[in-house]
Scaffold this motif. Sequence first.
Motif, PDB file in Angstrom:
ATOM      1  N   ASP A  46       0.816  -1.215   0.000  1.00  0.00           N
ATOM      2  CA  ASP A  46       0.000   0.000   0.000  1.00  0.00           C
ATOM      3  C   ASP A  46       0.851   1.267   0.000  1.00  0.00           C
ATOM      4  O   ASP A  46       0.411   2.327  -0.454  1.00  0.00           O
TER       5      ASP A  46
ATOM      6  N   LEU B   5      -4.362  -4.397  -5.509  1.00  0.00           N
ATOM      7  CA  LEU B   5      -3.794  -3.106  -5.896  1.00  0.00           C
ATOM      8  C   LEU B   5      -3.832  -2.940  -7.408  1.00  0.00           C
ATOM      9  O   LEU B   5      -4.196  -1.876  -7.924  1.00  0.00           O
TER      10      LEU B   5
ATOM     11  N   ILE C 104      -7.085   2.897  -1.371  1.00  0.00           N
ATOM     12  CA  ILE C 104      -5.980   2.972  -0.423  1.00  0.00           C
ATOM     13  C   ILE C 104      -6.120   4.258   0.387  1.00  0.00           C
ATOM     14  O   ILE C 104      -6.356   5.330  -0.163  1.00  0.00           O
TER      15      ILE C 104
END
Length: 554
Positions: free
Chosen positions: A205, A394, A400
Motif C-alpha cells: 500500500d 492493488l 488505499i
Amino acid sequence: MLRIGVSISASCWRKLPRCHRRLHSVPPVVAHSWPISITKNNVPLLVSHFTTISEPNDPPTPTNDDKNGTTTDSTDATDNCDQDAPPSTPEPTQSKQNQHPRSQITKLHQNQTPSQIVDSLSQHIVGQTSAKRAVSLAIRNRIRRTYLPPSFLKEVTPRNVLMIGPTGCGKTEIARRMADLASAPFIKVEATKFTEVGYHGRDVDSIIRDLVDVGIQQARKLKMEELRGEAEEIVKDRILDILTGPNRDKTSRESFRTLLEGGGLDEQEIEVDVPTNADKNMGIYAVGGDGSGSNPNVAAMNEFLAKMAGGGGKKVPPTERKKMTVEEAKKVILEIELENMLENIDLKKEAIQAVEQKGIVFLDEIDKICSSRDYMSKSADASAEGVQRDLLPLVEGTTISTKYGNVNTDYILFIASGAFHSVKPSDMLPELQGRLPVRVELQGLTEEDLYKILTEPVTNVLKQQVELIGTEGVKLVFEDEAIREIARMAALMNKTVENIGARRLHTVIERLMEEISFNAPEMEEGTEVVVDRALVQERLSDALVASDLSRFIL
C-alpha cells in the motif's frame, strides 16, 4: 387533429422559447389563417399570423382569443409544450458518442504521438522496439482516455504491461526515461522492498502513498509555475517598499523600478523579514519516530499533535529580520509569496485526481518475488508469494487510505518487469498473470547492439569519458576500430563469465580508462590522447583471462 404553423421574422424567432421553435412537416389539407400577437408582461414580442392545418373531417375551431387576434405567453404553456408535441426525428449531428469535436482532436494531437515517444526513447536506448512500442501505446492510451465521453470513461481501464528480458537489456532504463516523458505522476519501485502484511517491513500500500506524494510535488510545481509571474510582480513591489517606502512619490518609485528590473540594485543590501523554522522543535511530539512513516494514521496523529502544540488554527508564523542583497532577497521573497498563494489552493484534490486518472507505477524485479512451481516446498520468505497476493487488489483496483485522502487504483497503469532467469512468468500467481495482459519480451544484446550503445545514444559512455577528460584540458579520441574492439571484448566477457548485458560496458570502459584518467591532470593542456585497437587489446586481454580463471578459484 390540429397543427399550427407560425410565420415570423428571424429576429422574432430567436425570442421564442426553444420548444416553440419546433416545426413539424405535415402535408396540408385545409389551411386557415388568423392574425396573431404574442406578448409577455404586456410587451409585444411579435405581430404576425398563424395558420391551422387540419384534415378535411376536422373543421378548424379557433378559440375566442384567436378570433380577437391576441395570445398571451404563459409559463404553463411553455412547460407543457413538449408533452403535447409529437416526438421529433433526431438529427444526425446529435450523435455525440461517435463524434468528437474538432477542437478536442486538436488538443489530443498536441501531445506526443507513439512514434514520437519511441523516437525519444531511442535517443537513449538501443533496440528493443517491441518494448518501446508497448510503453508508447500505454502512455498514449492514458492520454486518449481523458478525451472520452463520461459514459466510456468509467469503462476503459488501463492494459497493464509485463516486460520480460535478461538483465542489462534496457528494462530499467525504459522506466527511467518514461518518468521524463510521462507528464503524469510516475513512480518506480523495486518489488523486493516490500513484505507480506504482518511482517516487519513496508507493505504494498505504501506504493500508492509514495505515488500520491509524487503527485503532490508535481501539482505543487505546476501551480508554482502558473503563479510565478504574479508572484514576481509582488516581489518587486515589496522590494520597492523596502527601498523607497510605501509613501514615496510615483515618479521616484518608477525610477527605482527601472533600476530594479535592469539589475542595477542587485548589490544593494536590504533587511527582509524571513519566517523562522517554527517546526524544528516539533519532533518531540512525533509518533512512531520522526513522523515520516507510511502509516496514514500515524501521519494524521502527528499532524494533530503539531497543531495542538502550535495552539491550533492558522497563525502568522514568527519572522526574523535578515540582511541580504537585493538579488538574494528576490529569491527569498519569491518563495514566501508562492507559499502564501499556494495556501489558498487545494493541491490535495488535484493531486489525488491526477494519481487516480493518470498515475503510472513501474514494478521492477517482479521475478524476485516468485518461487518455482517445480518444487512442492513452501517458501517462508516474507517477500515471496505473499507480496503477490497483496499486489492483486492493488493492480485490479481498490481504495488505499493515505494522509491526503482515499485513492482509487482502478485506473492506475502498472508496468512490471523482470529477468525471469531462475523462474518463469508462469510461476507467478495466475490471478496476477491475468492482471498483466500485455507481455513484451526483450532480446539479449549482441556485439552489434553493444557497438550501437557506444555510439548512437546522445549521452553514451564514450562521450561521457571525453567530456570528463576534457575538463583537464586533454583531448580524448576513440577510433572506430577501438570502439568495435571494446564491443567485441564486452560481448565475449558476457559469454564466458556472466551475461550482465550493457552493464558490462561500464566494466570494460573503466578498466580501459583507468591509466588515462589517472595521468590526465599531469598532462599539458591541449594534449591529444588517441585510443586505438591495440591499446584496447593491451588493457583488456589480461582482464578477460583473470575473469575467466576467477570462476574456478575459491
